[in-house]
Design an enzyme around this catalytic site. Structure first.
Site, mmCIF file in Angstrom:
data_model
loop_
_atom_site.group_PDB
_atom_site.id
_atom_site.type_symbol
_atom_site.label_atom_id
_atom_site.label_comp_id
_atom_site.label_asym_id
_atom_site.label_seq_id
_atom_site.Cartn_x
_atom_site.Cartn_y
_atom_site.Cartn_z
ATOM 1 N N HIS A 6 -34.051 -28.400 45.745
ATOM 2 C CA HIS A 6 -34.493 -27.631 44.581
ATOM 3 C C HIS A 6 -33.553 -26.448 44.370
ATOM 4 C CE1 HIS A 6 -36.591 -26.304 48.198
ATOM 5 N NE2 HIS A 6 -36.567 -25.069 47.701
ATOM 6 N N HIS B 99 -32.902 -22.823 42.851
ATOM 7 C CA HIS B 99 -33.604 -21.608 42.415
ATOM 8 C C HIS B 99 -32.840 -20.976 41.252
ATOM 9 C CE1 HIS B 99 -36.319 -21.017 45.980
ATOM 10 N NE2 HIS B 99 -35.401 -21.769 46.565
#
Ligand code: AMP
Ligand code: ZN
Length: 134
Positions: free
Chosen positions: A99, A101
């Site tokens: 993921h 950010h």
């Protein structure tokens, strides 16, 4: 992956606050934001780190990052962004589903930059190190 919290978000078993979504990725507001508009972008397939991802996953993920940034810009108009990811447990990755950010930044917000993550260059010279790459 059954036990993965981000796979559960994709399957809508866990709620999320969507920022951007397409066929390949989902961007949503981080539940413990470090700054207003802190967003995470994930691929819709379970991949732990960049090393295990195929090229299409990375390409579509980064295209999703750009679309999510455009959306955050539209809504919050930050001055800049810090964008990156913790790749692997030792680098601080807590959720084992890659993921990215997106951290909106504002003038004078007092936050750091990439160089504040670590400052331990070690004793090997850059020239010596470069020879390992040839
Ligand atoms: P990392 O430490 O890079 O693995 O980041 C994981 C991020 O996921 C953290 O910033 C968490 O706050 C965020 N997070 C964990 N669970 C959720 C959730 N259910 N919804 C939104 N963000 C989450
Ligand atoms: Zn997953």
């Amino acid at each position: 992956m059954e036990s993965c919290i981000f796979c559960k978000i994709i399957k809508k078993d866990i709620p999320h606050f969507s920022v951007y979504e397409d066929e390949y990725c989902l961007a949503f507001l981080d539940i413990y934001p470090r700054v207003k508009g802190h967003t995470v972008v994930i691929p819709k397939i379970h991949v732990e780190t960049i090393e295990g991802a195929d090229a299409q996953t990375i390409t579509t993920l980064f295209s999703g990052v750009q679309s999510a940034v455009q959306k955050v810009t539209e809504v919050l108009q930050p001055d800049a962004y810090s964008i990156g990811w913790n790749n692997g447990e030792e680098a601080g990755q807590a959720v084992p589903h890659i993921h990215v950010h997106i951290l909106p930044r504002w003038k004078g917000d007092g936050g750091g930059n990439m160089h504040t993550i670590i400052n331990k260059p070690g004793s090997t010279s850059v020239k010596e190190l470069a020879s390992l790459f040839t």
